[in-house]
Design an enzyme around this catalytic site. Structure first.
Site, mmCIF file in Angstrom:
data_model
loop_
_atom_site.group_PDB
_atom_site.id
_atom_site.type_symbol
_atom_site.label_atom_id
_atom_site.label_comp_id
_atom_site.label_asym_id
_atom_site.label_seq_id
_atom_site.Cartn_x
_atom_site.Cartn_y
_atom_site.Cartn_z
ATOM 1 C CG ASP A 292 8.069 -23.596 96.433
ATOM 2 O OD1 ASP A 292 7.239 -23.064 95.677
ATOM 3 O OD2 ASP A 292 9.305 -23.503 96.269
ATOM 4 C CG HIS B 205 0.176 -27.486 80.882
ATOM 5 N ND1 HIS B 205 1.380 -27.354 81.517
ATOM 6 C CD2 HIS B 205 0.103 -26.454 79.999
ATOM 7 C CE1 HIS B 205 2.008 -26.296 81.029
ATOM 8 N NE2 HIS B 205 1.251 -25.734 80.108
ATOM 9 N N GLY C 261 5.557 -12.415 88.277
ATOM 10 C CA GLY C 261 6.694 -13.230 88.701
ATOM 11 C C GLY C 261 6.478 -14.719 88.537
ATOM 12 C CB THR D 80 9.443 -18.954 87.738
ATOM 13 O OG1 THR D 80 8.949 -19.703 88.840
ATOM 14 C CG2 THR D 80 9.940 -17.597 88.210
ATOM 15 C CG HIS E 199 2.057 -22.898 90.632
ATOM 16 N ND1 HIS E 199 2.429 -22.587 89.342
ATOM 17 C CD2 HIS E 199 2.793 -22.106 91.435
ATOM 18 C CE1 HIS E 199 3.360 -21.660 89.368
ATOM 19 N NE2 HIS E 199 3.600 -21.343 90.628
HETATM 20 P P1 5GP Z 1 5.926 -19.207 90.483
HETATM 21 O O1 5GP Z 1 7.084 -18.245 90.597
HETATM 22 O O2 5GP Z 1 5.784 -19.728 89.074
HETATM 23 O O3 5GP Z 1 4.655 -18.656 91.045
HETATM 24 O O4 5GP Z 1 6.275 -20.405 91.446
HETATM 25 C C1 5GP Z 1 6.980 -21.529 91.061
HETATM 26 C C2 5GP Z 1 7.388 -22.205 92.335
HETATM 27 O O5 5GP Z 1 7.719 -23.542 92.038
HETATM 28 C C3 5GP Z 1 8.599 -21.569 93.018
HETATM 29 O O6 5GP Z 1 8.245 -21.184 94.340
HETATM 30 C C4 5GP Z 1 9.638 -22.671 92.985
HETATM 31 O O7 5GP Z 1 10.420 -22.708 94.157
HETATM 32 C C5 5GP Z 1 8.809 -23.923 92.819
HETATM 33 N N1 5GP Z 1 9.459 -25.001 92.090
HETATM 34 C C6 5GP Z 1 10.131 -24.911 90.912
HETATM 35 N N2 5GP Z 1 10.563 -26.119 90.510
HETATM 36 C C7 5GP Z 1 10.161 -26.997 91.458
HETATM 37 C C8 5GP Z 1 10.328 -28.410 91.600
HETATM 38 O O8 5GP Z 1 10.942 -29.102 90.787
HETATM 39 N N3 5GP Z 1 9.763 -28.987 92.699
HETATM 40 C C9 5GP Z 1 9.078 -28.263 93.636
HETATM 41 N N4 5GP Z 1 8.562 -28.934 94.679
HETATM 42 N N5 5GP Z 1 8.910 -26.930 93.526
HETATM 43 C C10 5GP Z 1 9.448 -26.303 92.455
HETATM 44 ZN ZN ZN Z 2 2.210 -28.468 82.942
#
Ligand code: 5GP
Ligand code: ZN
Length: 111
Positions: free
Chosen positions: A30, A46, A92, A94, A99
């Protein structure tokens, strides 16, 4: 899927070291770790929500959960870890490409 950051990482359009890769999933670090060890397990297909799962997608998610335990040592998660799948607005989420967060490397705080 256009404009999906995780699809772009899967396709190699955005460079990101892959700690594991097979035909169905990748594991990356992350970018903003919320624990000492924080990986993301990302299915190559996706879709955003568990509610979108059909049999094929369920097989992919099952595959992820079968592989994750085999990576514990490699990822530094042998002392336990937390698995999180954020879903939708209240969860939450984003990035709207499903994932699985793998958090550990330290004793995590309770919710
Ligand atoms: P969500 O909030 O959708 O469950 O988690 C998305 C996660 O993806 C967040 O923890 C964020 O830090 C991570 N993330 C967002 N963009 C990128 C990226 O470009 N590369 C990586 N390795 N992680 C990302
Ligand atoms: Zn996708």
């Amino acid at each position: 899927m256009e404009n999906c950051i995780f699809c772009k990482i899967v396709a190699g359009e955005i460079p990101s070291p892959k700690f594991y890769e097979d035909e169905k999933m990748i594991v990356i670090k992350d970018i903003e770790p919320k624990a000492k060890v924080h990986y993301l397990c990302i299915p190559k297909t996706h879709f955003a929500l568990l509610s979108e799962m059909d049999e094929e997608k369920a097989e992919i998610v099952k595959h992820c959960f079968r592989v994750i335990p085999t990576l514990e040592e490699k990822l530094g998660l042998t002392n336990g870890y937390r698995v999180i799948i954020n879903q939708g607005e209240d969860g939450g989420q984003t990035v709207h490409h499903l994932h699985i967060h793998l958090l550990g490397g330290e004793k995590l705080k309770d919710f």
